[in-house]
Design a protein around this motif. Structure first.
Motif, PDB file in Angstrom:
ATOM      1  N   PHE A  16       0.838  -1.207   0.000  1.00 36.26           N
ATOM      2  CA  PHE A  16       0.000   0.000   0.000  1.00 36.26           C
ATOM      3  C   PHE A  16       0.865   1.247   0.000  1.00 36.26           C
ATOM      4  O   PHE A  16       1.612   1.487   0.953  1.00 36.26           O
ATOM      5  N   THR A  17       0.750   2.045  -1.075  1.00 36.03           N
ATOM      6  CA  THR A  17       1.555   3.268  -1.157  1.00 36.03           C
ATOM      7  C   THR A  17       0.750   4.478  -0.683  1.00 36.03           C
ATOM      8  O   THR A  17      -0.448   4.580  -0.945  1.00 36.03           O
ATOM      9  N   SER A  18       1.442   5.393  -0.002  1.00 37.58           N
ATOM     10  CA  SER A  18       0.806   6.645   0.444  1.00 37.58           C
ATOM     11  C   SER A  18       1.718   7.815   0.127  1.00 37.58           C
ATOM     12  O   SER A  18       2.928   7.733   0.373  1.00 37.58           O
ATOM     13  N   PRO A  19       1.146   8.899  -0.400  1.00 38.81           N
ATOM     14  CA  PRO A  19       1.945  10.111  -0.643  1.00 38.81           C
ATOM     15  C   PRO A  19       2.551  10.624   0.666  1.00 38.81           C
ATOM     16  O   PRO A  19       1.858  10.703   1.681  1.00 38.81           O
ATOM     17  N   MET A  31      -1.659  12.331   4.899  1.00 37.05           N
ATOM     18  CA  MET A  31      -1.999  11.005   4.367  1.00 37.05           C
ATOM     19  C   MET A  31      -1.190   9.889   5.009  1.00 37.05           C
ATOM     20  O   MET A  31      -1.721   8.831   5.320  1.00 37.05           O
ATOM     21  N   SER A  34      -2.514   9.372   8.604  1.00 38.37           N
ATOM     22  CA  SER A  34      -3.747   8.577   8.764  1.00 38.37           C
ATOM     23  C   SER A  34      -3.489   7.117   8.388  1.00 38.37           C
ATOM     24  O   SER A  34      -3.989   6.203   9.033  1.00 38.37           O
ATOM     25  N   ALA A  35      -2.649   6.884   7.375  1.00 40.36           N
ATOM     26  CA  ALA A  35      -2.351   5.483   7.012  1.00 40.36           C
ATOM     27  C   ALA A  35      -1.650   4.753   8.160  1.00 40.36           C
ATOM     28  O   ALA A  35      -1.886   3.560   8.383  1.00 40.36           O
ATOM     29  N   ASP A  53       6.617   8.315  -7.122  1.00 46.67           N
ATOM     30  CA  ASP A  53       5.550   8.819  -7.993  1.00 46.67           C
ATOM     31  C   ASP A  53       4.314   9.381  -7.273  1.00 46.67           C
ATOM     32  O   ASP A  53       3.632  10.241  -7.813  1.00 46.67           O
ATOM     33  N   ALA A  54       3.995   8.893  -6.081  1.00 45.20           N
ATOM     34  CA  ALA A  54       2.794   9.390  -5.400  1.00 45.20           C
ATOM     35  C   ALA A  54       2.999  10.797  -4.844  1.00 45.20           C
ATOM     36  O   ALA A  54       2.039  11.466  -4.447  1.00 45.20           O
ATOM     37  N   ARG A  85       9.418   4.040  -0.207  1.00 42.50           N
ATOM     38  CA  ARG A  85       9.970   4.025  -1.568  1.00 42.50           C
ATOM     39  C   ARG A  85      10.692   5.343  -1.801  1.00 42.50           C
ATOM     40  O   ARG A  85      10.150   6.417  -1.521  1.00 42.50           O
ATOM     41  N   PRO A 232      -0.098  -1.493  -9.488  1.00 41.71           N
ATOM     42  CA  PRO A 232      -1.326  -0.782  -9.117  1.00 41.71           C
ATOM     43  C   PRO A 232      -2.481  -1.052 -10.079  1.00 41.71           C
ATOM     44  O   PRO A 232      -2.273  -1.184 -11.282  1.00 41.71           O
ATOM     45  N   ILE A 236      -9.771   2.712  -9.367  1.00 47.96           N
ATOM     46  CA  ILE A 236      -9.836   2.431  -7.922  1.00 47.96           C
ATOM     47  C   ILE A 236     -11.233   2.119  -7.384  1.00 47.96           C
ATOM     48  O   ILE A 236     -11.358   1.589  -6.296  1.00 47.96           O
ATOM     49  N   ARG A 237     -12.294   2.471  -8.139  1.00 46.46           N
ATOM     50  CA  ARG A 237     -13.645   2.145  -7.638  1.00 46.46           C
ATOM     51  C   ARG A 237     -14.163   0.829  -8.217  1.00 46.46           C
ATOM     52  O   ARG A 237     -15.263   0.397  -7.903  1.00 46.46           O
ATOM     53  N   TRP A 258      -0.586  -4.525  -5.342  1.00 45.89           N
ATOM     54  CA  TRP A 258      -0.485  -3.125  -4.919  1.00 45.89           C
ATOM     55  C   TRP A 258      -1.875  -2.650  -4.504  1.00 45.89           C
ATOM     56  O   TRP A 258      -2.880  -3.055  -5.100  1.00 45.89           O
ATOM     57  N   LEU A 260      -3.930   1.101  -3.751  1.00 42.30           N
ATOM     58  CA  LEU A 260      -3.810   2.561  -3.812  1.00 42.30           C
ATOM     59  C   LEU A 260      -4.680   3.255  -2.792  1.00 42.30           C
ATOM     60  O   LEU A 260      -4.432   4.413  -2.438  1.00 42.30           O
ATOM     61  N   THR A 261      -5.743   2.593  -2.348  1.00 43.37           N
ATOM     62  CA  THR A 261      -6.666   3.198  -1.386  1.00 43.37           C
ATOM     63  C   THR A 261      -6.914   2.223  -0.231  1.00 43.37           C
ATOM     64  O   THR A 261      -6.730   1.013  -0.398  1.00 43.37           O
TER      65      THR A 261
HETATM   66  C1  LIG Z   1      -5.836   8.015  -5.761  1.00 44.50           C
HETATM   67  C2  LIG Z   1      -6.160   8.917  -4.577  1.00 44.50           C
HETATM   68  C3  LIG Z   1      -5.731  10.350  -4.894  1.00 44.50           C
HETATM   69  C4  LIG Z   1      -7.671   8.857  -4.307  1.00 44.50           C
HETATM   70  O1  LIG Z   1      -7.949   9.614  -3.166  1.00 44.50           O
HETATM   71  P1  LIG Z   1      -9.456   9.684  -2.578  1.00 44.50           P
HETATM   72  O2  LIG Z   1     -10.390   9.942  -3.723  1.00 44.50           O
HETATM   73  O3  LIG Z   1      -9.444  10.584  -1.419  1.00 44.50           O
HETATM   74  O4  LIG Z   1      -9.661   8.139  -2.110  1.00 44.50           O
HETATM   75  P2  LIG Z   1     -10.734   7.575  -1.079  1.00 44.50           P
HETATM   76  O5  LIG Z   1     -11.979   8.383  -1.145  1.00 44.50           O
HETATM   77  O6  LIG Z   1     -10.844   6.111  -1.311  1.00 44.50           O
HETATM   78  O7  LIG Z   1     -10.016   7.810   0.314  1.00 44.50           O
HETATM   79  C5  LIG Z   1     -10.617   7.622   1.552  1.00 44.50           C
HETATM   80  C6  LIG Z   1      -9.713   8.184   2.631  1.00 44.50           C
HETATM   81  O8  LIG Z   1      -8.477   7.483   2.629  1.00 44.50           O
HETATM   82  C7  LIG Z   1      -7.383   8.372   2.413  1.00 44.50           C
HETATM   83  N1  LIG Z   1      -6.480   7.744   1.470  1.00 44.50           N
HETATM   84  C8  LIG Z   1      -6.772   7.389   0.195  1.00 44.50           C
HETATM   85  N2  LIG Z   1      -5.707   6.811  -0.364  1.00 44.50           N
HETATM   86  C9  LIG Z   1      -4.735   6.808   0.570  1.00 44.50           C
HETATM   87  C10 LIG Z   1      -3.404   6.350   0.553  1.00 44.50           C
HETATM   88  N3  LIG Z   1      -2.889   5.786  -0.515  1.00 44.50           N
HETATM   89  N4  LIG Z   1      -2.689   6.489   1.670  1.00 44.50           N
HETATM   90  C11 LIG Z   1      -3.193   7.072   2.769  1.00 44.50           C
HETATM   91  N5  LIG Z   1      -4.449   7.520   2.839  1.00 44.50           N
HETATM   92  C12 LIG Z   1      -5.208   7.389   1.743  1.00 44.50           C
HETATM   93  C13 LIG Z   1      -8.012   9.614   1.791  1.00 44.50           C
HETATM   94  O9  LIG Z   1      -7.201  10.753   2.076  1.00 44.50           O
HETATM   95  C14 LIG Z   1      -9.344   9.656   2.463  1.00 44.50           C
HETATM   96  O10 LIG Z   1      -9.140  10.181   3.756  1.00 44.50           O
HETATM   97  P3  LIG Z   1     -10.214  11.210   4.403  1.00 44.50           P
HETATM   98  O11 LIG Z   1     -11.474  10.405   4.521  1.00 44.50           O
HETATM   99  O12 LIG Z   1      -9.581  11.579   5.694  1.00 44.50           O
HETATM  100  O13 LIG Z   1     -10.313  12.344   3.409  1.00 44.50           O
HETATM  101  C15 LIG Z   1      -5.404   8.434  -3.320  1.00 44.50           C
HETATM  102  O14 LIG Z   1      -5.968   7.180  -3.003  1.00 44.50           O
HETATM  103  C16 LIG Z   1      -3.924   8.314  -3.458  1.00 44.50           C
HETATM  104  O15 LIG Z   1      -3.201   9.294  -3.468  1.00 44.50           O
HETATM  105  N6  LIG Z   1      -3.414   7.056  -3.543  1.00 44.50           N
HETATM  106  C17 LIG Z   1      -2.028   6.738  -3.654  1.00 44.50           C
HETATM  107  C18 LIG Z   1      -1.502   7.040  -5.017  1.00 44.50           C
HETATM  108  C19 LIG Z   1      -0.188   6.356  -5.213  1.00 44.50           C
HETATM  109  O16 LIG Z   1       0.322   5.700  -4.345  1.00 44.50           O
HETATM  110  N7  LIG Z   1       0.393   6.510  -6.412  1.00 44.50           N
HETATM  111  C20 LIG Z   1       1.627   5.916  -6.724  1.00 44.50           C
HETATM  112  C21 LIG Z   1       1.419   4.622  -7.344  1.00 44.50           C
HETATM  113  S1  LIG Z   1       2.348   4.391  -8.800  1.00 44.50           S
END
Ligand SMILES: CC(C)(COP(=O)(O)OP(=O)(O)OC[C@H]1O[C@@H](n2cnc3c(N)ncnc32)[C@H](O)[C@@H]1OP(=O)(O)O)[C@@H](O)C(=O)NCCC(=O)NCCS
Length: 434
Positions: A16-19, A31, A34-35, A53-54, A85, A232, A236-237, A258, A260-261
């Motif tokens: 699981f990746t997080s920005p 982010m 919370s993760a 990348d995130a 990463r 990934p 995502i939905r 992988w 993403l959410t």
């Molecule tokens: C794609 C993305 C922008 C979608 O965000 P979103 O539309 O808010 O997604 P959701 O509605 O499913 O998120 C629900 C909650 O989980 C959090 N969340 C979602 N993805 C998360 C992640 N990867 N890490 C940590 N927290 C995350 C959101 O901030 C949201 O929190 P909130 O309720 O406090 O606002 C986001 O999931 C993300 O940045 N994912 C990681 C992208 C990544 O890793 N890219 C590199 C891969 S190559």
């Protein structure tokens, strides 16, 4: 002797990746903060604060600082492993140097994070010499900070043809005294960049599914004692599509994916675990149709199959094909179409039965699975005998071994697992096969 593994987890379901730093938020580390609080089925097996990348390029220095702060504070309580990463590129010394600086900063014991960090994820690797550079940088980081050599693992993203070919060299290279490649842990596919690197095109611009890459990664992992993880799934939905992808991956031995959410984490943590209850289905071409259990019988409720009893036998219709059959022929046709998906309880039962037979001196036994299928009110008894020997037993063991690994390493999921299967099945699953 089987290929040796050098790490703690034998299975990884979720990556699981997080920005690491998001601009415009009051707290740019929101982010990852919370993760870091995720628990149970919502928490991944491997969590990757993603400083590549995130995270936007101009936020990555702040991202590295955020990783230190959040992991120092929450790392001890996080139930999965933590593998940040960093940036890396096979064609860019500047990028590699930046990744090195970030690793040095993140692993500095002064920051208090490194004791909770299990390793680093290196993207965009090239040929095996490039993997060795990354390995050497990690060795230097360990030496700089007085950490035991090899204590930080290295996982790579396979997203170029060069890296895909390098996987074929691992088995030989990993034992050499001139490197520390034994620190390798995960081989993770990155289909987006791989598509670019391969110069592949599709009419819609959608990603090709790359079954060959996934197979090669799984094979590379098996040959070198590593763990294969798919890349990934960015729709995502689309939960159903994500599930189909995981089913396809598992048939190749690629058991991790992988996420993403947080929602994808739950799906990917649950999906490879054997189901709570078994089910019968009919396979019609590529389609699988679940049968509905009614008083111990399995009822077909669709329109694609029809069955009628006539004076001289039966007429079975599948789609628009009709066949006149006698009782034996009908049974055979339905047996061909029917399949059973065993539950955790079923798998444990079969394994216990085979273990008891082995104990009693028998190397092969036959296991019977029988039921009554009902189509258009006509009942047909079907029964299938399958031979079980040591090889069948070992192959059946993979989902149980996965479950045991999860149960051992993820106490935070015990409650959910016991709720799912019942305490008795969990206890038997933990003792079978040992
Ligand atoms: C794609 C993305 C922008 C979608 O965000 P979103 O539309 O808010 O997604 P959701 O509605 O499913 O998120 C629900 C909650 O989980 C959090 N969340 C979602 N993805 C998360 C992640 N990867 N890490 C940590 N927290 C995350 C959101 O901030 C949201 O929190 P909130 O309720 O406090 O606002 C986001 O999931 C993300 O940045 N994912 C990681 C992208 C990544 O890793 N890219 C590199 C891969 S190559």
């Amino acid at each position: 002797m089987s290929t040796e593994r050098h790490y703690e987890r034998e299975f990884v379901r979720t990556f699981f990746t997080s920005p690491t730093a998001v601009k415009g938020e009051e707290d740019s580390a929101k982010m990852i903060r919370s993760a870091a609080g995720l628990r149970g089925m919502q928490a991944p097996d491997v969590w990757v604060p993603d400083n590549e990348d995130a995270t936007a390029p101009n936020m990555r220095d702040e991202g590295a600082r955020n990783i230190v702060e959040v992991v120092a504070e929450h790392g001890a309580d996080f139930p999965g492993e933590i593998h940040p990463r960093v940036v890396w590129h096979r064609d860019s010394p500047t990028t590699r140097y930046r990744g090195f600086q970030h690793m040095l900063a993140i692993a500095d014991p002064e920051g208090g994070a490194v004791e909770h960090i299990d390793g680093f994820v290196i993207p965009e690797v090239g040929d095996i010499d490039d993997w060795k550079k990354a390995d050497e940088f990690i060795t230097i980081v360990e030496n700089e900070h007085g950490l035991e050599e090899g204590s930080l693992s290295m996982s790579v993203i396979v997203e170029s043809g060069e890296a895909e070919l390098a996987m074929g060299d691992l088995r030989e290279e990993m034992g050499r005294p001139s490197n520390n490649l034994e620190r390798l842990f995960l081989l993770v596919d990155g289909e987006v960049d791989y598509t670019k690197d391969m110069r592949a095109m599709t009419p819609t611009g959608e990603l090709p599914p790359w079954p060959e890459l996934r197979h090669n990664t799984s094979r590379g992992a098996s040959a070198a004692g590593l763990i294969a993880v798919d890349g990934p799934y960015d729709d995502i939905r689309d939960v159903e599509g994500y599930h189909e992808r995981m089913v396809d991956n598992r048939a190749k031995g690629m058991l991790g994916i992988w996420s993403l959410t947080p929602r994808q984490v739950v799906e990917a943590n649950t999906s490879p675990l054997p189901p709570e209850s078994g089910r019968w289905l009919l396979e019609l071409g590529d389609e699988e149709i679940d049968l509905t259990e009614e008083d111990g019988r399995q009822v077909y409720e669709g329109d694609a199959v029809g069955l009628e009893e006539t004076d001289d036998g039966y007429v079975l219709r599948v789609g628009s094909d009709e066949q006149q059959l006698d009782e034996g022929g009908l049974r055979e046709e339905l047996l061909d179409m029917a399949a059973y998906v065993p539950s955790m309880d079923d798998i444990v039962n079969s394994m216990e039965e085979f273990e008891a037979a082995k104990e009693a001196g028998r190397g092969a036994i036959s296991m019977t699975r029988a039921t009554t299928v009902v189509v258009d009110g006509v009942e047909v008894e079907i029964s299938q005998d399958r031979m079980w020997d040591e090889a069948t037993y070992q192959a059946a063991q993979t989902p149980i071994a996965l479950f045991q690994d999860v149960y051992e390493h993820r106490p935070d999921q015990h409650e959910e697992l016991e709720e799912m299967y019942g305490a008795d099945v969990v206890e038997r699953a933990m003792s079978v096969g040992n």
